[in-house]
Design a protein around this motif. Sequence first.
Motif, PDB file in Angstrom:
ATOM      1  N   GLY A 229       0.838  -1.190   0.000  1.00 33.51           N
ATOM      2  CA  GLY A 229       0.000   0.000   0.000  1.00 33.51           C
ATOM      3  C   GLY A 229       0.870   1.236   0.000  1.00 33.51           C
ATOM      4  N   ILE A 230       0.676   2.096  -0.974  1.00 32.56           N
ATOM      5  CA  ILE A 230       1.434   3.343  -1.051  1.00 32.56           C
ATOM      6  C   ILE A 230       0.527   4.472  -0.580  1.00 32.56           C
ATOM      7  CG2 ILE A 230       2.705   4.929  -2.561  1.00 32.56           C
ATOM      8  CD1 ILE A 230       3.523   2.506  -4.203  1.00 32.56           C
ATOM      9  N   THR A 231       1.048   5.269   0.349  1.00 30.43           N
ATOM     10  CA  THR A 231       0.272   6.355   0.943  1.00 30.43           C
ATOM     11  C   THR A 231       1.031   7.671   0.818  1.00 30.43           C
ATOM     12  OG1 THR A 231       1.231   6.089   3.151  1.00 30.43           O
ATOM     13  CG2 THR A 231      -0.731   4.772   2.651  1.00 30.43           C
ATOM     14  N   ALA A 232       0.339   8.744   1.118  1.00 30.88           N
ATOM     15  CA  ALA A 232       0.930  10.080   1.220  1.00 30.88           C
ATOM     16  C   ALA A 232       0.064  10.871   2.186  1.00 30.88           C
ATOM     17  CB  ALA A 232       0.999  10.762  -0.139  1.00 30.88           C
ATOM     18  N   SER A 233       0.661  11.827   2.869  1.00 31.53           N
ATOM     19  CA  SER A 233      -0.102  12.655   3.807  1.00 31.53           C
ATOM     20  C   SER A 233      -1.113  13.500   3.026  1.00 31.53           C
ATOM     21  CB  SER A 233       0.837  13.548   4.605  1.00 31.53           C
ATOM     22  OG  SER A 233       1.446  14.489   3.743  1.00 31.53           O
ATOM     23  N   PRO A 234      -2.192  13.938   3.689  1.00 33.70           N
ATOM     24  CA  PRO A 234      -3.208  14.733   2.993  1.00 33.70           C
ATOM     25  C   PRO A 234      -2.654  15.990   2.307  1.00 33.70           C
ATOM     26  CG  PRO A 234      -4.035  14.005   5.115  1.00 33.70           C
ATOM     27  CD  PRO A 234      -2.587  13.625   5.066  1.00 33.70           C
TER      28      PRO A 234
END
Length: 184
Positions: free
Chosen positions: A120-125
């Motif tokens: 899972g690749i995420t980034a901050s809002p």
Amino acid sequence: MGRSGRLVLVVGPSGVGKDSVLDGARAALKDNPDVVFPRRVVTRAPGLGGEDYIPASEADFAAMAARGDFALHWPAHGLHYGIPQSIENDFAAGRQVVVNVSRGSIDEARRKYPGLLVIGITASPDVLRRRLEQRGRESPAEIEERLGRAAAFTLQGDDVAILNNDGALKDTVQAFLALLQKRR
């Protein structure tokens, strides 16, 4: 089952940089025949940028799905996506098969391909908002909708690894490559 390879699913909200991470990993592994990145079949006109996909009409895609040409396929955002059945040959040869999928296809993939890895690749809002605004493909309302979906994005399971892509892309790519190696 006769499979010795492994399926690696890459998931994450739009704008987190999945394609960029995959492009970096593909470049780093270009001389490694044990890791493959199959092209997806997408019901999108040819040459629209982003990933290197195989374009198909809705009718052609439906016919391909009916013939069993896909190992996995799913609808998302008004399009249809398919992973070619030919990945079975890669599994039989012991390769890792890395594909970008919708999180809605994870459960089916888990049933069909035990032992898979979900990255899972995420980034901050804040980072995600900036990226969505910079790419200029969505209206402000659509960006807010995407941010809402991203905030609700969760993954669970022993087969899940999460990578945050807020920093330098090269660092995320290195972490991605380490997961492919470590989680073998």
